[in-house]
Design a protein around this motif. Structure first.
Motif, PDB file in Angstrom:
ATOM      1  N   UNK A   1       0.838  -1.210   0.000  1.00 50.21           N
ATOM      2  CA  UNK A   1       0.000   0.000   0.000  1.00 50.21           C
ATOM      3  C   UNK A   1       0.872   1.259   0.000  1.00 50.21           C
ATOM      4  N   UNK A   2       1.906   1.253   0.827  1.00 47.08           N
ATOM      5  CA  UNK A   2       2.803   2.400   0.935  1.00 47.08           C
ATOM      6  C   UNK A   2       3.498   2.673  -0.399  1.00 47.08           C
ATOM      7  N   UNK A   3       4.035   1.620  -1.010  1.00 54.10           N
ATOM      8  CA  UNK A   3       4.790   1.769  -2.256  1.00 54.10           C
ATOM      9  C   UNK A   3       3.880   2.163  -3.411  1.00 54.10           C
ATOM     10  N   UNK A   4       2.695   1.572  -3.483  1.00 60.57           N
ATOM     11  CA  UNK A   4       1.760   1.878  -4.567  1.00 60.57           C
ATOM     12  C   UNK A   4       1.293   3.334  -4.475  1.00 60.57           C
ATOM     13  N   UNK A   5       0.946   3.783  -3.279  1.00 64.36           N
ATOM     14  CA  UNK A   5       0.513   5.176  -3.098  1.00 64.36           C
ATOM     15  C   UNK A   5       1.619   6.151  -3.468  1.00 64.36           C
ATOM     16  N   UNK A   6       2.838   5.791  -3.078  1.00 64.18           N
ATOM     17  CA  UNK A   6       3.983   6.652  -3.390  1.00 64.18           C
ATOM     18  C   UNK A   6       4.181   6.754  -4.892  1.00 64.18           C
ATOM     19  N   UNK A   7       3.992   5.633  -5.608  1.00 63.56           N
ATOM     20  CA  UNK A   7       4.156   5.647  -7.050  1.00 63.56           C
ATOM     21  C   UNK A   7       3.097   6.541  -7.704  1.00 63.56           C
ATOM     22  N   UNK A   8       1.908   6.585  -7.105  1.00 63.00           N
ATOM     23  CA  UNK A   8       0.828   7.422  -7.633  1.00 63.00           C
ATOM     24  C   UNK A   8       0.945   8.882  -7.199  1.00 63.00           C
ATOM     25  N   UNK A   9       1.898   9.161  -6.305  1.00 63.43           N
ATOM     26  CA  UNK A   9       2.059  10.524  -5.804  1.00 63.43           C
ATOM     27  C   UNK A   9       1.120  10.851  -4.670  1.00 63.43           C
ATOM     28  N   UNK A  10       0.545   9.809  -4.042  1.00 60.33           N
ATOM     29  CA  UNK A  10      -0.370  10.006  -2.919  1.00 60.33           C
ATOM     30  C   UNK A  10       0.361   9.762  -1.602  1.00 60.33           C
ATOM     31  N   UNK A  11      -0.148  10.334  -0.535  1.00 63.64           N
ATOM     32  CA  UNK A  11       0.447  10.156   0.791  1.00 63.64           C
ATOM     33  C   UNK A  11      -0.415   9.181   1.600  1.00 63.64           C
ATOM     34  N   UNK A  12       0.110   7.989   1.854  1.00 57.21           N
ATOM     35  CA  UNK A  12      -0.643   6.979   2.616  1.00 57.21           C
ATOM     36  C   UNK A  12      -0.076   6.780   4.018  1.00 57.21           C
ATOM     37  N   UNK A  13       0.814   7.675   4.450  1.00 60.72           N
ATOM     38  CA  UNK A  13       1.505   7.460   5.719  1.00 60.72           C
ATOM     39  C   UNK A  13       0.547   7.365   6.895  1.00 60.72           C
ATOM     40  N   UNK A  14      -0.434   8.245   6.967  1.00 64.43           N
ATOM     41  CA  UNK A  14      -1.361   8.223   8.100  1.00 64.43           C
ATOM     42  C   UNK A  14      -2.154   6.929   8.140  1.00 64.43           C
ATOM     43  N   UNK A  15      -2.630   6.487   6.980  1.00 64.03           N
ATOM     44  CA  UNK A  15      -3.409   5.247   6.909  1.00 64.03           C
ATOM     45  C   UNK A  15      -2.574   4.045   7.314  1.00 64.03           C
ATOM     46  N   UNK A  16      -1.367   3.951   6.758  1.00 65.85           N
ATOM     47  CA  UNK A  16      -0.473   2.829   7.066  1.00 65.85           C
ATOM     48  C   UNK A  16      -0.087   2.842   8.540  1.00 65.85           C
ATOM     49  N   UNK A  17       0.233   4.022   9.058  1.00 64.54           N
ATOM     50  CA  UNK A  17       0.634   4.151  10.455  1.00 64.54           C
ATOM     51  C   UNK A  17      -0.506   3.761  11.397  1.00 64.54           C
ATOM     52  N   UNK A  18      -1.719   4.146  11.043  1.00 62.41           N
ATOM     53  CA  UNK A  18      -2.890   3.831  11.872  1.00 62.41           C
ATOM     54  C   UNK A  18      -3.093   2.330  11.973  1.00 62.41           C
ATOM     55  N   UNK A  19      -2.945   1.620  10.845  1.00 61.55           N
ATOM     56  CA  UNK A  19      -3.119   0.164  10.847  1.00 61.55           C
ATOM     57  C   UNK A  19      -1.980  -0.501  11.618  1.00 61.55           C
ATOM     58  N   UNK A  20      -0.739  -0.099  11.325  1.00 62.35           N
ATOM     59  CA  UNK A  20       0.421  -0.713  11.982  1.00 62.35           C
ATOM     60  C   UNK A  20       0.393  -0.507  13.492  1.00 62.35           C
ATOM     61  N   UNK A  21      -0.144   0.631  13.930  1.00 62.13           N
ATOM     62  CA  UNK A  21      -0.188   0.950  15.358  1.00 62.13           C
ATOM     63  C   UNK A  21      -1.218   0.117  16.100  1.00 62.13           C
ATOM     64  N   UNK A  22      -2.137  -0.519  15.372  1.00 59.37           N
ATOM     65  CA  UNK A  22      -3.163  -1.340  16.007  1.00 59.37           C
ATOM     66  C   UNK A  22      -2.829  -2.825  15.981  1.00 59.37           C
ATOM     67  N   UNK A  23      -1.726  -3.174  15.337  1.00 63.08           N
ATOM     68  CA  UNK A  23      -1.275  -4.566  15.301  1.00 63.08           C
ATOM     69  C   UNK A  23      -0.336  -4.803  16.484  1.00 63.08           C
ATOM     70  N   UNK A  24      -0.488  -5.928  17.138  1.00 59.74           N
ATOM     71  CA  UNK A  24       0.352  -6.226  18.296  1.00 59.74           C
ATOM     72  C   UNK A  24       1.825  -6.280  17.914  1.00 59.74           C
ATOM     73  N   UNK A  25       2.662  -5.905  18.839  1.00 58.78           N
ATOM     74  CA  UNK A  25       4.111  -5.944  18.626  1.00 58.78           C
ATOM     75  C   UNK A  25       4.567  -7.357  18.306  1.00 58.78           C
ATOM     76  N   UNK A  26       5.530  -7.458  17.401  1.00 55.10           N
ATOM     77  CA  UNK A  26       6.142  -8.755  17.121  1.00 55.10           C
ATOM     78  C   UNK A  26       6.956  -9.206  18.338  1.00 55.10           C
ATOM     79  N   UNK A  27       7.182 -10.512  18.402  1.00 52.21           N
ATOM     80  CA  UNK A  27       7.959 -11.068  19.507  1.00 52.21           C
ATOM     81  C   UNK A  27       9.170 -11.790  18.947  1.00 52.21           C
ATOM     82  N   UNK A  28      10.340 -11.249  19.227  1.00 50.09           N
ATOM     83  CA  UNK A  28      11.593 -11.897  18.841  1.00 50.09           C
ATOM     84  C   UNK A  28      12.693 -11.411  19.771  1.00 50.09           C
ATOM     85  N   UNK A  29      13.881 -11.907  19.591  1.00 48.64           N
ATOM     86  CA  UNK A  29      14.974 -11.592  20.532  1.00 48.64           C
ATOM     87  C   UNK A  29      15.328 -10.110  20.528  1.00 48.64           C
TER      88      UNK A  29
END
Length: 423
Positions: free
Chosen positions: A349-377
């Protein structure tokens, strides 16, 4: 003393600015330090500096010692003729331009506060530490860390965009084909990711389009390309897939010689390549224009609904072709869809919007912020220093921080390291 540290000192004016003088005893008034150049050429472009009574506009070069000018062969490079000031820790040699005029030098050795040097030496002192700043990490203000992590998250998306752009080039700008390759890789997870990607690359996406309306054909295509139909089993399902794959191979000229072998070893049954390939087939069987649907979906629940797929009937009571097991639905879990969101859908989504000249940062950030943190070392180690990972946005940013900054000793280019230096 490292040159990079002196770049930081100059860029952020971390030295005494009153009554500055060159080593030639001319007064210096810095109106602009210039733009930090990360490529070849002088270190700072377009600086504005009053030296004596003359306003100069040009470039600034930074070295530990003035004599490093010759060590780097700048005397043979005409692009250094427009350097207006030579900023050094120690001025041990006069430097001349090609017209024999002396380049003024500003020596920093006596101008930097002792506290900054002590913090710098402490930061780089023990190379056995997990990260250089682990003793001070918990003292950095949350505001600094949160803002830096947000920036690092998008830096990581930009890095993933490079992979997407390369796949676009290989696929002749076919976004659906790129999505299929990325999804295939991430359906394979770490163990089978490269094998699944090689499978996806072995088939032109036009073949996926032509077979996805028939689930048996699509499964036969994926299992066959993965080399999973080469046994001699007597079950009707296996024989049907074998026959269908043979037909597809003749029709489309299929070749799986360069497909990497899939692995079952040490995988939980739900992650067996057989299950994941059937789920991938069901996903594409149910959604004819998956890329468009992903672009249109703008919230996490929408993605959960879109990707709520299971396997074909045979796999409801099997994990392998050979052995029957207790029946279960084997629907994609929310945690697995989260991984697909983090590693495939949001970068797409981020790359496609960027190619079109659109700003998807808020949308992407909103979704990513609602996903639980990954668990690794890496995430565990950062959280042991200070509880900083609360979402997938944070965990992705911390992975970027560790790999692109901590592991490469880029503390001075890191907002956290820069803050610690200034404390």
């Amino acid at each position: 003393m490292q040159e990079e540290f002196l770049h930081y000192i100059w860029k952020y004016k971390k030295f005494r600015l009153n009554n500055l003088k060159t080593t030639q005893n001319e007064l210096v008034d810095i109106q602009s330090v210039g733009h930090h150049n990360q490529d070849s050429g002088p270190d700072f472009f377009n600086a504005k500096i009053v030296i004596g009574e003359q306003l100069w506009a040009g470039n600034v070069e930074v070295h530990v010692k003035s004599s490093d000018w010759f060590l780097h062969n700048h005397e043979t490079d005409a692009s250094y003729d427009n350097v207006i000031l030579h900023v050094v820790w120690e001025d041990d040699s006069e430097i001349y331009r090609s017209d024999n005029s002396v380049i003024p030098a500003l020596e920093l050795k006596q101008l930097i506060e002792r506290d900054i040097i002590v913090n710098y030496e402490k930061l780089y002192s023990n190379h056995n530490k997990w990260i250089n700043c682990e003793a001070s990490f918990d003292q950095v203000d949350d505001f600094v860390i949160d803002n830096w992590l947000e920036r690092l998250y998008f830096e990581r998306l930009e890095q993933k965009s490079e992979t997407i752009n390369q796949l676009l080039k290989e696929s002749r700008n076919d976004w659906e084909a790129v999505l299929f390759k990325m999804l295939a890789k991430n359906f394979g997870l770490k163990v089978n990711g490269e094998a699944f990607l090689s499978l996806a690359k072995s088939v032109d996406f036009s073949v996926i389009r032509k077979t996805q309306s028939n689930l048996t054909s699509l499964e036969a295509l994926l299992f066959g390309q993965a080399g999973l139909l080469e046994s001699d089993l007597e079950t009707s399902y296996f024989k049907t897939l074998q026959s269908e794959y043979k037909f597809l191979g003749q029709k489309f000229g299929l070749n799986n010689n360069h497909v990497l072998p899939v692995k079952f070893f040490r995988l939980r049954p739900l992650n067996f390549p057989t299950i994941r390939l059937s789920q991938l087939a069901c996903l594409y069987h149910e959604h004819q224009n998956l890329f468009s649907k992903i672009i249109e979906t703008n919230n996490r629940d929408g993605f959960y609904k879109l990707f709520r797929v299971s396997t074909s009937d045979f796999w409801k009571n099997h994990y392998t072709f050979q052995k029957e097991s207790k029946a279960s639905a084997k629907t994609l879990t929310k945690s697995f869809i989260d991984l697909l969101l983090i590693n495939t859908m949001l970068p797409i989504k981020f790359c496609y919007s960027k190619q079109l000249g659109h700003d998807s940062q808020d949308e992407v950030l909103k979704i990513a912020s609602k996903i639980a943190s990954e668990k690794n070392s890496i995430i565990t180690s950062f959280n042991n220093l200070k509880q900083v990972s609360r979402s997938a946005m944070d965990s992705q940013a911390l992975i970027q921080l560790k790999s692109a900054y901590c592991d490469k000793n880029r503390c001075i280019q890191c907002a956290i390291g820069s803050t610690i230096l200034s404390q």
